[in-house]
Design a protein around this motif. Sequence first.
Motif, PDB file in Angstrom:
ATOM      1  N   UNK A   1     -14.354  10.421  30.940  1.00 41.10           N
ATOM      2  CA  UNK A   1     -14.351  10.080  29.515  1.00 41.10           C
ATOM      3  C   UNK A   1     -12.954   9.641  29.072  1.00 41.10           C
ATOM      4  N   UNK A   2     -11.919  10.316  29.578  1.00 36.05           N
ATOM      5  CA  UNK A   2     -10.553   9.906  29.250  1.00 36.05           C
ATOM      6  C   UNK A   2     -10.247   8.525  29.821  1.00 36.05           C
TER       7      UNK A   2
ATOM      8  N   UNK B   1     -24.080   1.184  22.289  1.00 34.22           N
ATOM      9  CA  UNK B   1     -23.554   1.833  21.092  1.00 34.22           C
ATOM     10  C   UNK B   1     -24.090   3.261  20.959  1.00 34.22           C
ATOM     11  N   UNK B   2     -25.369   3.416  21.262  1.00 32.50           N
ATOM     12  CA  UNK B   2     -25.967   4.749  21.177  1.00 32.50           C
ATOM     13  C   UNK B   2     -25.393   5.681  22.245  1.00 32.50           C
ATOM     14  N   UNK B   3     -25.077   5.133  23.415  1.00 27.65           N
ATOM     15  CA  UNK B   3     -24.484   5.944  24.474  1.00 27.65           C
ATOM     16  C   UNK B   3     -23.110   6.458  24.058  1.00 27.65           C
ATOM     17  N   UNK B   4     -22.311   5.621  23.433  1.00 23.83           N
ATOM     18  CA  UNK B   4     -20.980   6.068  23.010  1.00 23.83           C
ATOM     19  C   UNK B   4     -21.096   7.145  21.932  1.00 23.83           C
TER      20      UNK B   4
ATOM     21  N   UNK C   1     -22.009  19.203  31.600  1.00 22.57           N
ATOM     22  CA  UNK C   1     -21.998  17.925  30.869  1.00 22.57           C
ATOM     23  C   UNK C   1     -22.005  16.698  31.776  1.00 22.57           C
ATOM     24  N   UNK C   2     -22.295  16.913  33.048  1.00 24.32           N
ATOM     25  CA  UNK C   2     -22.122  15.835  34.031  1.00 24.32           C
ATOM     26  C   UNK C   2     -23.275  14.837  34.061  1.00 24.32           C
ATOM     27  N   UNK C   3     -24.517  15.273  34.145  1.00 23.20           N
ATOM     28  CA  UNK C   3     -25.610  14.306  34.239  1.00 23.20           C
ATOM     29  C   UNK C   3     -25.748  13.474  32.966  1.00 23.20           C
ATOM     30  N   UNK C   4     -25.797  14.152  31.821  1.00 23.41           N
ATOM     31  CA  UNK C   4     -25.973  13.393  30.587  1.00 23.41           C
ATOM     32  C   UNK C   4     -24.680  12.691  30.163  1.00 23.41           C
ATOM     33  N   UNK C   5     -23.524  13.338  30.422  1.00 25.53           N
ATOM     34  CA  UNK C   5     -22.262  12.666  30.152  1.00 25.53           C
ATOM     35  C   UNK C   5     -22.092  11.431  31.006  1.00 25.53           C
ATOM     36  N   UNK C   6     -22.453  11.547  32.281  1.00 20.98           N
ATOM     37  CA  UNK C   6     -22.325  10.399  33.186  1.00 20.98           C
ATOM     38  C   UNK C   6     -23.297   9.287  32.808  1.00 20.98           C
ATOM     39  N   UNK C   7     -24.482   9.650  32.325  1.00 22.96           N
ATOM     40  CA  UNK C   7     -25.415   8.642  31.848  1.00 22.96           C
ATOM     41  C   UNK C   7     -24.736   7.738  30.829  1.00 22.96           C
ATOM     42  N   UNK C   8     -24.094   8.366  29.850  1.00 22.69           N
ATOM     43  CA  UNK C   8     -23.412   7.584  28.808  1.00 22.69           C
ATOM     44  C   UNK C   8     -22.271   6.755  29.403  1.00 22.69           C
ATOM     45  N   UNK C   9     -21.474   7.374  30.252  1.00 27.59           N
ATOM     46  CA  UNK C   9     -20.312   6.717  30.837  1.00 27.59           C
ATOM     47  C   UNK C   9     -20.736   5.531  31.714  1.00 27.59           C
ATOM     48  N   UNK C  10     -21.772   5.705  32.501  1.00 29.18           N
ATOM     49  CA  UNK C  10     -22.243   4.619  33.379  1.00 29.18           C
ATOM     50  C   UNK C  10     -22.742   3.422  32.569  1.00 29.18           C
ATOM     51  N   UNK C  11     -23.448   3.677  31.486  1.00 33.53           N
ATOM     52  CA  UNK C  11     -23.963   2.565  30.698  1.00 33.53           C
ATOM     53  C   UNK C  11     -22.873   1.889  29.876  1.00 33.53           C
ATOM     54  N   UNK C  12     -21.819   2.638  29.570  1.00 32.07           N
ATOM     55  CA  UNK C  12     -20.702   2.051  28.823  1.00 32.07           C
ATOM     56  C   UNK C  12     -19.753   1.293  29.726  1.00 32.07           C
TER      57      UNK C  12
END
Length: 392
Positions: free
Chosen positions: A64-65, A7-10, A379-390
């Motif tokens: 993300x899309x 939830x926090x990642x999203x 936005x790739x490393x931190x964006x991907x962190x969220x995307x991978x965990x989601x």
Amino acid sequence: MDEILKQEMQKELTTRILPYWMERMVDQENGGFYGRITGQEELMPRADKGAILNARILWTYSAAYRLLGREEYKEMANRAKRYLIDHFYDSEFGGVYWSLNYRGEPLDTKKQIYAIGFAIYGLSEFHRATGDPEALMYAVRLFNDIESHSFDGLKNGYCEALTREWNEIADMRLSEKDANERKTMNTHLHILEPYTNLYRVWKDARLERQLYNLIGLFTEKILDKDTSHLQLFFDNDWQSKYPVVSYGHDIEASWLLHEAARVLGDAGLIAEIEPVVKKIAAAASEGLTSDGGMIYEKNLTTGHIDGDYHWWVQAETVVGYYNLFRYSGDRGALQHSIDCWEFIKRHLTDDVHGEWFWSLRADGSLNRDDDKAGFWKCPYHNGRMCIELLGE
């Protein structure tokens, strides 16, 4: 705790990371995206535009899309795709330019293989998310460029860089802090990464063969079997004389190697690579500190430690240890992931302007000198962190 983390990642992705780039970095006057925002939040509208930044924006918003289905993310991804093809792609010689000026005109025309890899990564993800045939066509063209010009068929591996016309170049370095060597761990890691993603959408036999080969290069040439750390720089004969450990690259490689094996779908390879993944992650944990963060690097000869906490290292730490938890049930790895995320929230996220700061220095002070957005801050490393965990 796992669900709370997701939830926090999203929330992090959709309220702090992605809006920053949509609101601050779109260049309405000259097209594409601005090249830089300083650590003091000053937009530099005439800064040069880097291929890596554009390609990483393309990957991030495409992914993300694909994950969330929001049209504004697709619009950002399409903007990045269009600019990459129309401005960065070299229609005469192939490949992509390293940089453009702020007007979108070629500036540094060298062919840095690392940058071409990221172009493949972004284009393949756009195709994966939308089915767009043009993106896949250009991704395949760039794959063929790397294989035709960079691959060393005699001694194996990929060279760092070439001129615009694909001739030898004296300075092959990715950045000023790198050793001027022909082959590097970093570029091989970021060929492995896009080749894995391209294979998801294009089951080509040569691509499959080269993806297997890349995994083998990591386990046989790049990995130090005595320490389970990755060696960083090599001459043409795969000899390494650079005694520095990069903890962030260790943990990043652990999950990217695992991902490559899983995407190939070879049960034997997965069984072979998973113990290696665990060893690399265990070696990387030497860089973890008691407050949950991961330091930058260490010189094994001198003992000198760079104790700064870079944004990208923290993001990859969260992903790498979560990967171990996801596929092996390792609760200790999950705790490392959670602890590092808590470190990020305490020290690196910008609650005022959005996005993350570049780093927390070893002395505990916040680094506002390095960029919030630029050639390397994307936005790739931190964006991907969220995307991978989601995802998954």
